[in-house]
Design a protein around this motif. Sequence first.
Motif, PDB file in Angstrom:
ATOM      1  N   PHE A 132       0.803  -1.224   0.000  1.00 49.32           N
ATOM      2  CA  PHE A 132       0.000   0.000   0.000  1.00 49.32           C
ATOM      3  C   PHE A 132       0.841   1.281   0.000  1.00 49.32           C
ATOM      4  CE2 PHE A 132      -3.169  -3.053   1.633  1.00 49.32           C
ATOM      5  CZ  PHE A 132      -4.214  -2.767   0.764  1.00 49.32           C
ATOM      6  N   LYS A 133       2.046   1.240   0.588  1.00 46.27           N
ATOM      7  CA  LYS A 133       2.842   2.458   0.682  1.00 46.27           C
ATOM      8  C   LYS A 133       3.890   2.599  -0.426  1.00 46.27           C
ATOM      9  CE  LYS A 133       2.346   3.147   5.678  1.00 46.27           C
ATOM     10  NZ  LYS A 133       3.069   3.370   6.952  1.00 46.27           N
ATOM     11  N   LEU A 136       1.615   0.192  -4.560  1.00 41.47           N
ATOM     12  CA  LEU A 136       0.353   0.711  -5.108  1.00 41.47           C
ATOM     13  C   LEU A 136       0.477   2.110  -5.712  1.00 41.47           C
ATOM     14  CD1 LEU A 136      -2.579   0.002  -5.605  1.00 41.47           C
ATOM     15  CD2 LEU A 136      -3.146   0.942  -3.355  1.00 41.47           C
ATOM     16  N   PRO A 137       1.158   3.077  -5.055  1.00 46.21           N
ATOM     17  CA  PRO A 137       1.283   4.404  -5.690  1.00 46.21           C
ATOM     18  C   PRO A 137       1.965   4.353  -7.057  1.00 46.21           C
ATOM     19  CG  PRO A 137       1.864   4.526  -3.368  1.00 46.21           C
ATOM     20  CD  PRO A 137       1.736   3.077  -3.697  1.00 46.21           C
ATOM     21  N   GLN A 138       2.948   3.475  -7.209  1.00 50.12           N
ATOM     22  CA  GLN A 138       3.616   3.339  -8.503  1.00 50.12           C
ATOM     23  C   GLN A 138       2.711   2.673  -9.528  1.00 50.12           C
ATOM     24  OE1 GLN A 138       7.990   2.199  -8.226  1.00 50.12           O
ATOM     25  NE2 GLN A 138       7.295   1.596  -6.203  1.00 50.12           N
ATOM     26  N   VAL A 140      -0.542   2.735  -9.701  1.00 47.49           N
ATOM     27  CA  VAL A 140      -1.573   3.669 -10.163  1.00 47.49           C
ATOM     28  C   VAL A 140      -1.058   4.489 -11.338  1.00 47.49           C
ATOM     29  CG1 VAL A 140      -2.930   5.701  -9.548  1.00 47.49           C
ATOM     30  CG2 VAL A 140      -2.754   3.800  -7.940  1.00 47.49           C
ATOM     31  N   LYS A 141       0.158   4.965 -11.211  1.00 46.72           N
ATOM     32  CA  LYS A 141       0.753   5.765 -12.288  1.00 46.72           C
ATOM     33  C   LYS A 141       0.981   4.935 -13.543  1.00 46.72           C
ATOM     34  CE  LYS A 141       4.825   8.526 -13.423  1.00 46.72           C
ATOM     35  NZ  LYS A 141       6.137   9.017 -12.970  1.00 46.72           N
ATOM     36  N   LEU A 211       0.233  12.826 -11.564  1.00 46.76           N
ATOM     37  CA  LEU A 211       1.063  11.722 -11.129  1.00 46.76           C
ATOM     38  C   LEU A 211       2.423  11.686 -11.816  1.00 46.76           C
ATOM     39  CD1 LEU A 211      -1.635   8.891 -11.041  1.00 46.76           C
ATOM     40  CD2 LEU A 211      -0.581  10.018  -9.069  1.00 46.76           C
ATOM     41  N   TYR A 213       5.504  12.827 -11.638  1.00 49.52           N
ATOM     42  CA  TYR A 213       6.328  13.550 -10.661  1.00 49.52           C
ATOM     43  C   TYR A 213       7.626  14.062 -11.262  1.00 49.52           C
ATOM     44  CZ  TYR A 213       4.000   9.518  -8.453  1.00 49.52           C
ATOM     45  OH  TYR A 213       3.146   8.520  -8.116  1.00 49.52           O
TER      46      TYR A 213
END
Length: 215
Positions: A132-133, A136-138, A140-141, A211, A213
């Motif tokens: 989740f930390k 998942l953020p990667q 999503v992108k 997203l 970055y």
Amino acid sequence: MSFEVMLRQLLEGFGQTCLIFFLTLVFSLPLGMVVYFGRVCRIKPISWLVKIYISIMRGTPLMLQLLVWYFAPFYLWGMNIGGYKLTAILIGCSLNYAAYFAEIYRSGIESIPKGQYEAAALLGYSRQQTFFKIVLPQVVKIVLPSVTNEVITLVKDTSLVYSLSYVEMFAVAKQIAAAQTTVLPFFIAGVFYYIFNYAVAGVMELFEKRLDYYR
């Protein structure tokens, strides 16, 4: 029939199209993640069942699935399906798109280098925290462009619910065209679909830029 009346009826149908679109997304996006976890589950019977489900959803027409979901309760259990149309539509569309989203999620998650999992383990992260930390953020992108394509396809696939005689925009256009012997309703409906898709693509592009970055 005047142009104003025709436009008003098509707008009413467009409201139903939007309802199907948004509710399908609300259900299918998170369900796709559940399907993904079933797809990679270490319990083989669960993994096999989910693989079969994905294969069926991706290998058969959505219209056929909608017809099965709508008529099966009546033929199997004699259920009264009078007020069941919208439910059948949402079940059919959500399960179909969840299968596609699950495979998109899988491709994104599997693209994450194993070194990141190993580094997270060295830092003391649990598997849940790592997912989740860090992962998942990667993901999503990575998957957003593919998800965008499916979302745009969903806008057009909402027209398939006319097969259940559900009164959405395409069904309204077809009724008006048959009654008035004119193709104008189809042109107007096409404009609505195009504008809707253009707006959806614009919103998804904004998400992609937020997203991105590294630019």
